[in-house]
Design an enzyme around this catalytic site. Structure first.
Site, PDB file in Angstrom:
ATOM      1  N   GLU A 126       0.908  -1.176  -0.091  1.00  0.00           N
ATOM      2  CA  GLU A 126       0.122   0.005  -0.072  1.00  0.00           C
ATOM      3  C   GLU A 126       0.830   1.262  -0.103  1.00  0.00           C
ATOM      4  O   GLU A 126       0.680   2.206   0.606  1.00  0.00           O
ATOM      5  CB  GLU A 126      -0.960  -0.051   1.151  1.00  0.00           C
ATOM      6  CG  GLU A 126      -2.038  -0.852   1.207  1.00  0.00           C
ATOM      7  CD  GLU A 126      -3.196  -0.720   2.246  1.00  0.00           C
ATOM      8  OE1 GLU A 126      -4.405  -1.146   1.753  1.00  0.00           O
ATOM      9  OE2 GLU A 126      -2.929  -0.231   2.975  1.00  0.00           O
ATOM     10  N   GLU A 178      -7.053  -7.437  -0.333  1.00  0.00           N
ATOM     11  CA  GLU A 178      -7.436  -7.223   0.838  1.00  0.00           C
ATOM     12  C   GLU A 178      -8.929  -7.228   0.960  1.00  0.00           C
ATOM     13  O   GLU A 178      -9.159  -5.902   0.637  1.00  0.00           O
ATOM     14  CB  GLU A 178      -6.535  -6.452   1.789  1.00  0.00           C
ATOM     15  CG  GLU A 178      -4.987  -6.673   2.063  1.00  0.00           C
ATOM     16  CD  GLU A 178      -4.433  -5.685   2.672  1.00  0.00           C
ATOM     17  OE1 GLU A 178      -3.123  -5.546   2.673  1.00  0.00           O
ATOM     18  OE2 GLU A 178      -5.013  -4.895   3.320  1.00  0.00           O
TER      19      GLU A 178
HETATM   20  C1  GLA Z   1      -4.022  -2.181   5.132  1.00  0.00           C
HETATM   21  C2  GLA Z   1      -2.919  -3.025   5.409  1.00  0.00           C
HETATM   22  C3  GLA Z   1      -2.869  -4.341   6.063  1.00  0.00           C
HETATM   23  C4  GLA Z   1      -3.656  -4.351   7.256  1.00  0.00           C
HETATM   24  C5  GLA Z   1      -4.927  -3.485   6.761  1.00  0.00           C
HETATM   25  C6  GLA Z   1      -5.882  -3.160   8.152  1.00  0.00           C
HETATM   26  O1  GLA Z   1      -4.732  -2.382   4.112  1.00  0.00           O
HETATM   27  O2  GLA Z   1      -2.182  -3.253   3.888  1.00  0.00           O
HETATM   28  O3  GLA Z   1      -1.414  -4.804   6.297  1.00  0.00           O
HETATM   29  O4  GLA Z   1      -3.047  -3.032   8.129  1.00  0.00           O
HETATM   30  O5  GLA Z   1      -4.924  -2.361   6.128  1.00  0.00           O
HETATM   31  O6  GLA Z   1      -5.894  -4.377   9.051  1.00  0.00           O
END
Ligand code: GLA
Length: 788
Positions: A194, A268
């Site tokens: 990210e 995700e």
């Molecule tokens: C983001 C991150 C993950 C985690 C989620 C929340 O998207 O990429 O590593 O922190 O948020 O749980």
């Protein structure tokens, strides 16, 4: 200018072609890089596995958060729920605890984890970092990086890049042989994590990609980002996946805007969410999860459920979010389909039912492994104690305060000591306290400074004589996300003694390191009965008998705040403010018969007593008594019509609502919700952005909430800070549990400086309509608003 006489179809195709050439044209370049004979490839529409289209049905779990002896059971559960792939982060700090020394054994045996996954019929998506996030201490970064004073994390800072290269080279040594290109289960490797939420230096990502290539990774590489951040770092040489917790249609639409071709994948998808100390427990609807994943599979889109099984942040591995500082709990249950102890819950069964419909030809679902049962441990007392201040050891001396990293210490506590001259009453002012400090004058505790509440000064009584000042600082998790990640611990900056006549810098500091982590703390104990009244932080020790080696949940409700060890295994942090009140104890860490438990309590326990429960307590907050964290008594947002700059009406949708108006300047902004679409009492909002004179989003680093009339803090984490935490799944929600105050609802933000604004963007809550703002007003003022 070209003129196309009559063939509109041909004209359209030609325009399409020119568009795809000039727009990102990502896939052709990514595709081009792939070996034709590669066993796993990124196709123009789907992934290609052994020459056939392949839909990735993936679930995330972290082997660092699961006792090694349970890895296979958890992976069997992932297979049994109906998934074909598991996604795993590596946490750099879990493998390179000191510079140059790597550990890939035992709990850190990443290769073994991948092999077991393959044996259980699962492919693996690897997310090695160097940065991982994941509510893990420092996002996975090793604390010692911060010993380099001017390091710039997640940039092309030479030192940072070189340490990342060496780490990734080591990852390649251990895991590249386990790629599908070498007969292993690893299908794809993620570059960073990210990054679009942190920066937009695309070359930095390509550098990391090259380090992974040099480390012998030859499967496809990819990046992941939230829906809005995609544009910041998607680029032609790296395949992109999108992260979202709801509204897959909008998520995939955003992905197609930056990547017109290629498989659609949600990197995700959040079935629940993580918990943080002092905030309500998070849960997610099973029904919405099943509906949205079913929708994705109908689109032949791939996904990874973050988390399919959360596990536990044992030790001192739980991280924190910031601003405001918000440390995460030790439990990482995440309301995931597979619970913290590895058992199937309602979400598991609902998911399995749906996934049954989407199996590939010839694919069968294995039986669900036998259920895991827990045991009870009857209540028992701890019998010996080790008060901390009587065993501090040799100090490091310095005129200025040293932070934990300066002392060569990664985790635990530091006791700071100096002498205060006799004198009139006054104040002690600290730069920053990271993260939880107890302040003592001689033996007497005069107060606590909690970074979560941004506390950094304390009142001092008049002192008749020179007095020893002692400050015990506990480091909670290093920030794992966002711009506050250079999170050094201890006392940060100078300390001043301020009285009505003078302001003097305190010097001559003694620093006592108290490193903590895996392994029982090295302190001498005495029978509790002989220690007299304990008025200081102390370790309490005792034993209990276990009939068997089944798991249980340690009930911490007699203790206040600290850390627990069982048979030397550090279970993690506990804190009686909640929401968690128990700690998961893996049976494999027990002995049948006598077991030793050690509890650090920074405050004095109600009783040095513990018991083992069969069920966890994950949702019990003990401190929430207010309608808002940012409203004093009967404070009201007064008549501020003279500061009104805009009135508008929002759409009832999950998309960003953007409103522009003539440029105005001010420091305090107030958003007032007048009603909603359901005509009930609630207000909610996920994110709020302000636009500068060029219509660009204004950085939110200095933003602070100064007033909010109502926020639900008890039965949901509805705090107002959620409107600028970059997480679309967290929301500001007015109260609904104990009472439901009527509209209007106001949130007032201090922007930190006089700011020019030409517009506002509001992201409504994503998961449902409740509270979505309809009519609203916006106020802007140079000084604080009337009534506040
Ligand atoms: C983001 C991150 C993950 C985690 C989620 C929340 O998207 O990429 O590593 O922190 O948020 O749980």
């Amino acid at each position: 200018m070209f003129v196309f006489p009559h063939h509109s179809v041909m004209k359209k195709q030609l325009i399409g072609l020119i568009f795809s050439m000039f727009s990102v044209a990502y896939i052709p370049s990514v595709l081009a890089q792939q070996e034709t004979a590669a066993p796993f490839k990124i196709g123009t529409e789907s992934f290609i596995l052994n020459g056939k289209p392949f839909v990735i049905r993936c679930g995330e779990l972290h082997f660092a958060r699961i006792p090694k002896a349970y890895w296979r059971q958890r992976l069997k559960m992932v297979r049994a729920v109906g998934l074909n792939t598991v996604c795993a982060y590596l946490f750099w700090n879990f493998h390179e605890t000191t510079p140059g020394k790597f550990n890939w054994q035992g709990q850190a045996d990443a290769a073994e984890f991948c092999k077991i996954a393959q044996q259980e019929g699962l492919y693996v998506i690897l997310r090695p970092g160097p940065y991982s996030c994941a509510e893990w201490e420092f996002g996975g970064f090793p604390w010692w990086l911060l010993q380099k004073k001017d390091i710039k994390l997640r940039t092309q800072d030479p030192y940072y890049l070189e340490r990342s290269r060496l780490y990734l080279k080591e990852v390649g040594r251990i895991l590249s042989p386990l790629q599908i290109t070498h007969g292993g289960p690893i299908l794809m490797v993620q570059v960073e994590n990210e990054y679009g939420s942190y920066g937009s230096d695309k070359d930095y990502l390509l550098k990391l990609r090259d380090y992974l290539k040099d480390a012998k990774f030859d499967v496809p590489f990819f990046t992941c980002d939230g829906v809005v951040q995609l544009k910041n770092d998607v680029q032609k040489d790296l395949f992109a996946v999108v992260n979202f917790g709801s509204n897959p249609e909008a998520g995939f639409k955003a992905l197609r805007e930056v990547q017109p071709e290629g498989p659609l994948m949600c990197g995700e998808y959040y079935p629940g969410w993580f918990d943080s100390w002092g905030n309500a427990h998070h849960t997610g609807s099973a029904e919405r999860m099943v509906k949205e994943l079913d929708y994705m599979l109908q689109q032949k889109a791939s996904f990874s459920i973050y988390m399919i099984h959360g596990g536990t942040s044992f030790g001192l591995w739980a991280g924190a979010n910031c601003q405001p500082y918000s440390p995460e709990t030790s439990s990482y249950d995440y309301d995931a389909p597979i619970s913290e102890n590895g058992s199937a819950n309602a979400k598991f069964y609902a998911l399995r039912e749906m996934l049954k419909k989407h199996l590939q030809p010839g694919e069968v679902l294995p039986k669900i492994p036998p259920a895991i049962t827990a045991q009870k441990i009857s209540a028992f007392n701890l019998t010996s104690v080790a008060p901390i201040f009587r065993q501090l050891g040799k100090p490091e001396l310095s005129d200025t305060t040293l932070n934990m990293e300066d002392l060569g210490q990664g985790y635990g506590m530091v006791a700071y000591e100096t002498t205060l001259p006799a004198g009139a009453k006054g104040t002690l002012d600290f730069g920053e306290v990271r993260d939880y400090a107890e302040v003592y004058l001689d033996q007497k505790l005069i107060g606590v400074l909690n970074r979560m509440k941004n506390e950094h000064s304390i009142a001092l009584p008049a002192l008749a004589k020179n007095t020893r000042l002692r400050i015990l600082v506990e480091a909670m998790g290093r920030v794992n996300f966002g711009e506050y990640m250079h999170d050094r611990k201890g006392l940060i900056g100078e300390v001043y003694h301020i009285s009505h006549t003078s302001k003097s810098l305190l010097k001559g500091w003694k620093h006592y390191s108290i490193p903590l982590g895996e392994g029982n703390p090295a302190f001498k104990y005495q029978p509790i009965g002989t220690a007299g009244k304990i008025n200081e932080p102390a370790f309490y020790k005792g034993t209990f008998t276990a009939q068997n080696k089944k798991d249980f949940y340690l009930d911490m409700r007699w203790f206040k705040k600290g850390i627990v060890w069982i048979n030397g295994h550090c279970l993690g942090r506990y804190w009686n403010i909640g929401p968690t009140q128990t700690m998961y104890v893996p049976g494999v860490w027990l002995h049948t018969g006598k077991n030793v438990v050690v509890v650090l309590d920074l405050h004095q326990p109600v009783a040095a007593r513990l018991q083992g429960l069969e069920k966890p307590i994950l949702d019990s907050l003990t401190e929430v008594k207010v309608s808002s964290n940012h409203r004093k008594g009967r404070q009201q947002f007064g008549n501020n019509v003279n500061h009104l700059i805009y009135s508008g009406t929002m759409q009832n949708s999950a998309s960003w609502q953007i409103f522009s108006f003539p440029l105005r300047t001010g420091r305090y902004i107030a958003l007032e919700a007048l009603n909603n679409f359901a005509e009930d009492a609630y207000t909610s909002a996920a994110e709020l952005e302000l636009l500068d004179e060029n219509g660009k989003e204004i950085p939110r680093t200095l933003w602070k909430i100064v007033y909010v009339d109502s926020e639900e803090l008890k039965s949901q984490d509805g705090k107002s800070e959620n409107v600028f935490d970059l997480q679309y799944t967290s929301i500001w929600h007015s109260q609904w549990k104990d009472r439901s105050p009527k509209h209007p609802h106001q949130v007032v933000i201090d922007l930190g400086a006089q700011t020019c604004i030409s517009g506002i963007k509001v992201l409504p809550r994503q998961d449902m309509e409740t509270g979505r703002i309809k009519d609203f007003r916006l106020y802007l003022a140079e000084k604080l608003f009337n009534g506040l």
